[in-house]
Motif scaffolding. Sequence first.
Motif, PDB file in Angstrom:
ATOM      1  N   VAL A 137       0.806  -1.229   0.000  1.00  0.00           N
ATOM      2  CA  VAL A 137       0.000   0.000   0.000  1.00  0.00           C
ATOM      3  C   VAL A 137       0.839   1.279   0.000  1.00  0.00           C
ATOM      4  N   LEU A 138       2.157   1.154   0.122  1.00  0.00           N
ATOM      5  CA  LEU A 138       2.997   2.352   0.155  1.00  0.00           C
ATOM      6  C   LEU A 138       3.171   2.950  -1.239  1.00  0.00           C
ATOM      7  N   PRO A 139       3.367   4.283  -1.297  1.00  0.00           N
ATOM      8  CA  PRO A 139       3.608   4.925  -2.585  1.00  0.00           C
ATOM      9  C   PRO A 139       5.002   4.628  -3.137  1.00  0.00           C
ATOM     10  N   THR A 140       5.077   4.586  -4.457  1.00  0.00           N
ATOM     11  CA  THR A 140       6.353   4.354  -5.126  1.00  0.00           C
ATOM     12  C   THR A 140       7.226   5.603  -5.035  1.00  0.00           C
ATOM     13  N   VAL A 141       8.482   5.437  -5.433  1.00  0.00           N
ATOM     14  CA  VAL A 141       9.509   6.468  -5.291  1.00  0.00           C
ATOM     15  C   VAL A 141      10.142   6.730  -6.649  1.00  0.00           C
ATOM     16  N   ARG A 142      10.485   7.983  -6.905  1.00  0.00           N
ATOM     17  CA  ARG A 142      11.274   8.328  -8.088  1.00  0.00           C
ATOM     18  C   ARG A 142      12.737   8.441  -7.643  1.00  0.00           C
ATOM     19  N   PRO A 143      13.676   7.937  -8.429  1.00  0.00           N
ATOM     20  CA  PRO A 143      15.086   7.928  -8.010  1.00  0.00           C
ATOM     21  C   PRO A 143      15.610   9.297  -7.573  1.00  0.00           C
ATOM     22  N   GLU A 144      15.284  10.344  -8.297  1.00  0.00           N
ATOM     23  CA  GLU A 144      15.815  11.669  -7.954  1.00  0.00           C
ATOM     24  C   GLU A 144      15.273  12.216  -6.633  1.00  0.00           C
ATOM     25  N   GLU A 145      14.200  11.638  -6.105  1.00  0.00           N
ATOM     26  CA  GLU A 145      13.627  12.085  -4.836  1.00  0.00           C
ATOM     27  C   GLU A 145      14.436  11.616  -3.628  1.00  0.00           C
ATOM     28  N   ILE A 146      15.310  10.637  -3.817  1.00  0.00           N
ATOM     29  CA  ILE A 146      15.985  10.053  -2.653  1.00  0.00           C
ATOM     30  C   ILE A 146      17.477  10.373  -2.601  1.00  0.00           C
ATOM     31  N   LEU A 147      17.911  11.321  -3.409  1.00  0.00           N
ATOM     32  CA  LEU A 147      19.329  11.698  -3.345  1.00  0.00           C
ATOM     33  C   LEU A 147      19.654  12.212  -1.953  1.00  0.00           C
ATOM     34  N   GLY A 148      20.839  11.878  -1.462  1.00  0.00           N
ATOM     35  CA  GLY A 148      21.265  12.307  -0.143  1.00  0.00           C
ATOM     36  C   GLY A 148      21.772  11.147   0.690  1.00  0.00           C
ATOM     37  N   GLU A 149      21.913  11.417   1.971  1.00  0.00           N
ATOM     38  CA  GLU A 149      22.450  10.438   2.916  1.00  0.00           C
ATOM     39  C   GLU A 149      21.319   9.813   3.718  1.00  0.00           C
ATOM     40  N   TRP A 150      21.391   8.503   3.905  1.00  0.00           N
ATOM     41  CA  TRP A 150      20.359   7.738   4.604  1.00  0.00           C
ATOM     42  C   TRP A 150      20.985   6.795   5.623  1.00  0.00           C
ATOM     43  N   LYS A 151      20.402   6.754   6.813  1.00  0.00           N
ATOM     44  CA  LYS A 151      20.826   5.821   7.860  1.00  0.00           C
ATOM     45  C   LYS A 151      19.910   4.610   7.784  1.00  0.00           C
ATOM     46  N   GLY A 152      20.489   3.416   7.892  1.00  0.00           N
ATOM     47  CA  GLY A 152      19.709   2.212   7.681  1.00  0.00           C
ATOM     48  C   GLY A 152      19.488   1.355   8.902  1.00  0.00           C
ATOM     49  N   GLY A 153      18.509   0.490   8.789  1.00  0.00           N
ATOM     50  CA  GLY A 153      18.212  -0.526   9.784  1.00  0.00           C
ATOM     51  C   GLY A 153      17.592  -1.717   9.073  1.00  0.00           C
ATOM     52  N   GLU A 154      17.556  -2.863   9.743  1.00  0.00           N
ATOM     53  CA  GLU A 154      16.999  -4.066   9.115  1.00  0.00           C
ATOM     54  C   GLU A 154      15.874  -4.640   9.955  1.00  0.00           C
ATOM     55  N   PHE A 155      15.062  -5.469   9.307  1.00  0.00           N
ATOM     56  CA  PHE A 155      14.031  -6.242   9.987  1.00  0.00           C
ATOM     57  C   PHE A 155      14.529  -7.675  10.087  1.00  0.00           C
ATOM     58  N   ASP A 156      14.474  -8.246  11.270  1.00  0.00           N
ATOM     59  CA  ASP A 156      14.897  -9.629  11.474  1.00  0.00           C
ATOM     60  C   ASP A 156      13.767 -10.556  11.061  1.00  0.00           C
ATOM     61  N   THR A 157      13.876 -11.056   9.837  1.00  0.00           N
ATOM     62  CA  THR A 157      12.872 -11.986   9.310  1.00  0.00           C
ATOM     63  C   THR A 157      13.405 -13.417   9.264  1.00  0.00           C
ATOM     64  N   GLY A 158      14.645 -13.599   9.728  1.00  0.00           N
ATOM     65  CA  GLY A 158      15.283 -14.900   9.618  1.00  0.00           C
ATOM     66  C   GLY A 158      16.043 -15.074   8.317  1.00  0.00           C
ATOM     67  N   HIS A 159      16.142 -14.007   7.535  1.00  0.00           N
ATOM     68  CA  HIS A 159      16.889 -14.059   6.270  1.00  0.00           C
ATOM     69  C   HIS A 159      18.364 -14.318   6.562  1.00  0.00           C
ATOM     70  N   PRO A 160      19.065 -15.039   5.690  1.00  0.00           N
ATOM     71  CA  PRO A 160      20.489 -15.326   5.922  1.00  0.00           C
ATOM     72  C   PRO A 160      21.366 -14.073   6.100  1.00  0.00           C
ATOM     73  N   LEU A 161      20.964 -12.926   5.542  1.00  0.00           N
ATOM     74  CA  LEU A 161      21.752 -11.691   5.705  1.00  0.00           C
ATOM     75  C   LEU A 161      21.535 -11.004   7.047  1.00  0.00           C
ATOM     76  N   ASN A 162      20.476 -11.367   7.769  1.00  0.00           N
ATOM     77  CA  ASN A 162      20.201 -10.683   9.031  1.00  0.00           C
ATOM     78  C   ASN A 162      21.405 -10.723   9.952  1.00  0.00           C
ATOM     79  N   GLY A 163      21.824  -9.543  10.396  1.00  0.00           N
ATOM     80  CA  GLY A 163      22.952  -9.397  11.306  1.00  0.00           C
ATOM     81  C   GLY A 163      24.291  -9.226  10.634  1.00  0.00           C
ATOM     82  N   MET A 164      24.419  -9.616   9.374  1.00  0.00           N
ATOM     83  CA  MET A 164      25.720  -9.534   8.689  1.00  0.00           C
ATOM     84  C   MET A 164      26.149  -8.095   8.435  1.00  0.00           C
ATOM     85  N   LEU A 165      25.222  -7.236   8.043  1.00  0.00           N
ATOM     86  CA  LEU A 165      25.589  -5.843   7.775  1.00  0.00           C
ATOM     87  C   LEU A 165      25.994  -5.124   9.058  1.00  0.00           C
TER      88      LEU A 165
END
Length: 167
Positions: free
Chosen positions: A31-59
């Motif tokens: 249900v979320l709105p889509t994004v245009r690439p030029e709208e997201i230029l800049g610096e972003w701090k990230g976080g993850e959701f623990d879904t049990g994916h093999p990458l969880n915790g690696m970053l």
Amino acid sequence: MDVHEARALFRELTERDGRVDPGELDAIWAVLPTVRPEEILGEWKGGEFDTGHPLNGMLEKAGWYGKTFHSLHDAKPLMCRNEAGELYSNTGLGQGEASLWTVEFRGESTATMVYDGRPVFDHFKWVEEDTLLGIMNGKDVPDGGPYYYFYLERVSSSGGGLTGDGA
């Protein structure tokens, strides 16, 4: 679920300890709105959701901070902190950097970061003005996942500074 309910559930899931059901994240994504690439230029701090994916915790172990999009063709997918706390683009882990494109995913065209050295795509949708939900997808991911789910929050002012390529 409407977009307001999706935003409330998203906030709840970012604060939840333990596992998150990928189905809840898929319902939010739908249900979320889509994004245009030029709208997201800049610096972003990230976080993850623990879904049990093999990458969880690696970053987190790699010191992942987030992503920086200087321009459509200059995206840094793995901004990490070195032992001194300085930000650097971890091109070794990411096998290069990336660029931003509009790519169709789940029937919608949205901003997608395409990695230079890996067959990997990070698709983005708006949660709120300064928050994105991301789904990592790639060549070796079967239809329907499992996907790696993460989020990005826009950083208003740069902290730490970009250094060279080393840790």
